[in-house]
Design an enzyme around this catalytic site. Sequence first.
Site, short mmCIF file in Angstrom:
data_model
loop_
_atom_site.label_atom_id
_atom_site.label_comp_id
_atom_site.label_asym_id
_atom_site.label_seq_id
_atom_site.Cartn_x
_atom_site.Cartn_y
_atom_site.Cartn_z
N CYS A 135 -69.85 77.41 -6.62
CA CYS A 135 -68.98 76.68 -5.69
C CYS A 135 -69.71 75.53 -5.02
CB CYS A 135 -68.37 77.61 -4.67
SG CYS A 135 -69.60 78.42 -3.63
N GLU A 183 -77.85 81.18 -3.20
CA GLU A 183 -78.16 79.79 -2.84
C GLU A 183 -79.57 79.66 -2.25
OE1 GLU A 183 -75.23 78.41 0.00
OE2 GLU A 183 -75.17 80.33 1.02
N ARG A 192 -65.55 82.79 2.58
CA ARG A 192 -66.95 82.80 2.93
C ARG A 192 -67.10 82.91 4.44
NH1 ARG A 192 -70.90 78.26 2.24
NH2 ARG A 192 -69.69 77.25 3.85
N GLY A 232 -74.29 78.87 -4.82
CA GLY A 232 -74.15 77.75 -3.87
C GLY A 232 -75.21 76.74 -4.24
N THR A 233 -74.88 75.91 -5.20
CA THR A 233 -75.92 75.04 -5.76
C THR A 233 -76.28 73.87 -4.85
OG1 THR A 233 -74.15 74.12 -7.08
CG2 THR A 233 -75.68 75.62 -8.19
N ASN A 234 -75.51 73.66 -3.78
CA ASN A 234 -75.93 72.63 -2.82
C ASN A 234 -77.21 73.10 -2.15
OD1 ASN A 234 -73.51 71.38 -3.43
ND2 ASN A 234 -72.45 72.19 -1.65
N ASP A 235 -77.15 74.31 -1.61
CA ASP A 235 -78.34 74.84 -0.95
C ASP A 235 -79.41 75.22 -1.96
OD1 ASP A 235 -78.14 74.81 1.92
OD2 ASP A 235 -76.36 76.04 1.67
N ARG A 291 -64.52 77.68 3.26
CA ARG A 291 -65.56 77.57 4.29
C ARG A 291 -64.90 77.81 5.64
NH1 ARG A 291 -67.37 73.01 0.68
NH2 ARG A 291 -69.61 73.21 0.33
N HIS A 308 -72.15 65.97 4.97
CA HIS A 308 -70.89 66.49 5.50
C HIS A 308 -69.73 65.56 5.14
CE1 HIS A 308 -67.79 66.95 8.65
NE2 HIS A 308 -68.01 68.23 8.42
C1 PEP Z 1 -73.64 75.52 -1.38
O1 PEP Z 1 -74.66 75.63 -0.69
O2 PEP Z 1 -73.66 75.16 -2.56
C2 PEP Z 1 -72.32 75.82 -0.80
C3 PEP Z 1 -71.24 75.81 -1.53
O3 PEP Z 1 -72.26 76.05 0.55
P1 PEP Z 1 -72.33 74.87 1.65
O4 PEP Z 1 -72.24 73.57 0.93
O5 PEP Z 1 -71.20 75.13 2.57
O6 PEP Z 1 -73.67 75.13 2.27
MG MG Z 2 -74.55 76.75 1.15
#
Ligand code: PEP
Ligand code: MG
Length: 599
Positions: free
Chosen positions: A556, A470, A341, A491-494, A285, A179
């Site tokens: 994103c 994602e 989103r 959503g490449t973080n998830d 977000r 975060h």
């Molecule tokens: C992600 O998962 O890549 C994404 C952009 O969403 P968040 O980081 O808010 O989960």
């Molecule tokens: Mg995400």
Amino acid sequence: QGEDVVAGVRTPMHISEMEQKFPEAFAQFTQVCKTLEDHYRDMQDMEFTVEHGKLYMLQTRNGKRTAQAALKIACDLVDEGMRTEEEAVLMIDPRNLDTLLHPQFDAKELKAATPMGKGLGASPGAACGKVVFTAEDAKAQGGAGEKVVLVRLETSPEDIEGMKAAQGILTVRGGMTSHAAVVARGMGTCCVSGCSDITMDEENKQFTLAGKTFHEGDFISIDGTTGNIYDGIIPTVDATIAGEFGRVMAWADKYRTLKVRTNADTPADAKKARELGAEGIGLCRTEHMFFEGDRIAAFREMICSDTLEEREAALEKILPYQQGDFEKLYEALEGNPVTIRFLDPPLHEFVPTEEADIEALAKAQGKSVAEIKAIIDSLHEFNPMMGHRGCRLAVTYPEIAKMQTKAVIRAAINVKKAHPDWTLVPEIMIPLVGDIKELKYVKKFVVETADAEIAAAGVELEYEVGTMIEIPRAALTADEIATEADFFCFGTNDLTQMTFGFSRDDAGKFLDAYYDAKIFENDPFAKLDQTGVGKLMDMAIKLGKPVNPALHIGICGEHGGDPTSVEFCHKIGLDYVSCSPFRVPIARLAAAQAAISNK
Ligand code: PEP
Ligand code: MG
């Protein structure tokens, strides 16, 4: 000469003195310089010597350069006709542009300083200020004009206001997509995350690092590029953007085909990103908007409601705020696309933790403190990142999605009225979909609500409903999902978290061992894993596009601002990348380089 100069035994004369001392050798030297520079078509770092009046060239190589110098050299080479614009664009390392956009430590002062610790360079720039331990203190002292560095075990959405007021953020835990890291990059605030050498004593507002205990009010300095942490004050200087910067960016825009959007949740961020060249918002977000001012109280009432009526009443209070926020975002974007989103994180992130806040909520809800505490306890999850979040919230509480739809559509109608010439097509994005039925279910509420709003207003308004890709299952079934989605946004973080099965918040703990063991070269949360995660993306595009040729596709996750990941996105045919405002120029340049080198 030679070692004397390198070892610092002699202070060399300025090169201009050579003209007087050895006029003939100097003339020859100037000639050779030109020959070498013409040959290599780049700035040279040359070693030479003069013996008995005779010039000897010892070595030449392309000279190292700062980001500022790189821009100047590229422009000069174009002006001298030595390089084309495309070649000049390729000469600049996009990652270095970062250093031009954030305050930096005064170089001299930095040289004299020794780091006392190191974390991850999570959000670039330099910060120096008084240590504070809570978001409230950061807000109070930062608001009063103090320069503060917020030091936390980790941050949560509740800390937003304090993070905004701080010069820098230092956390003990968390990786590049924690975060703290994500929010700080979004704000352009310097952040060092995951410094596990710190022993934190939050209760007594103190921490220990390198054998020294720091209390509230002590000065520290942090470098969000290197991750270094310093004891005391190292003064910072504001970044200046030289004229060449704009020129190179204009060339980049001329040659790139990939659009660059930004991840922005506030009009201020959106404005900054526009200044830096963003062509839209790829990710807003909305959860970050629930924390501002009075809305958190209403949102908590919503969470702690027992009945649908109670919940709807609480949401009704948030609606005007959301609508106002969206209007401001649309205004800031001047008709460029804005993807909103819908609520993503688990509800427990929003509930109060302080006793006084819990009491206030109980009072507002007409419930007992014990009842509120029981609700809070019931929201506890062992793995919230895999828990009740994303579209799962909208499935459980469709009224949240309905409220957000009303806010999006009403805002768009109002802004369109004021600016009839803007193409304003709101893009509603449903997060964390893994099954087409989830998307269908939530979309039904969105479409019903949106159409009713548009009909009631008696206007014409197009809107899109898309989804994030994602969850691996979404990528694997993209041909199904594409039948219901107007757009995909990776959503490449998830997607990274779930493809590797690494928790995005905790992977930092063991990734160092992975680098040491040469299992990984890079943090997959920072640099896209093209082999695995990338394969899923490529597959999703190949499955989705034939089913829905109008589908537009972006990214994103944090990778949207990473140059090598941007190149990959270009190659697999994405329409846009979206990244935090301060990474927009980096993405623009990386996109241009991808287009030029893959022509
Ligand atoms: C992600 O998962 O890549 C994404 C952009 O969403 P968040 O980081 O808010 O989960
Ligand atoms: Mg995400």
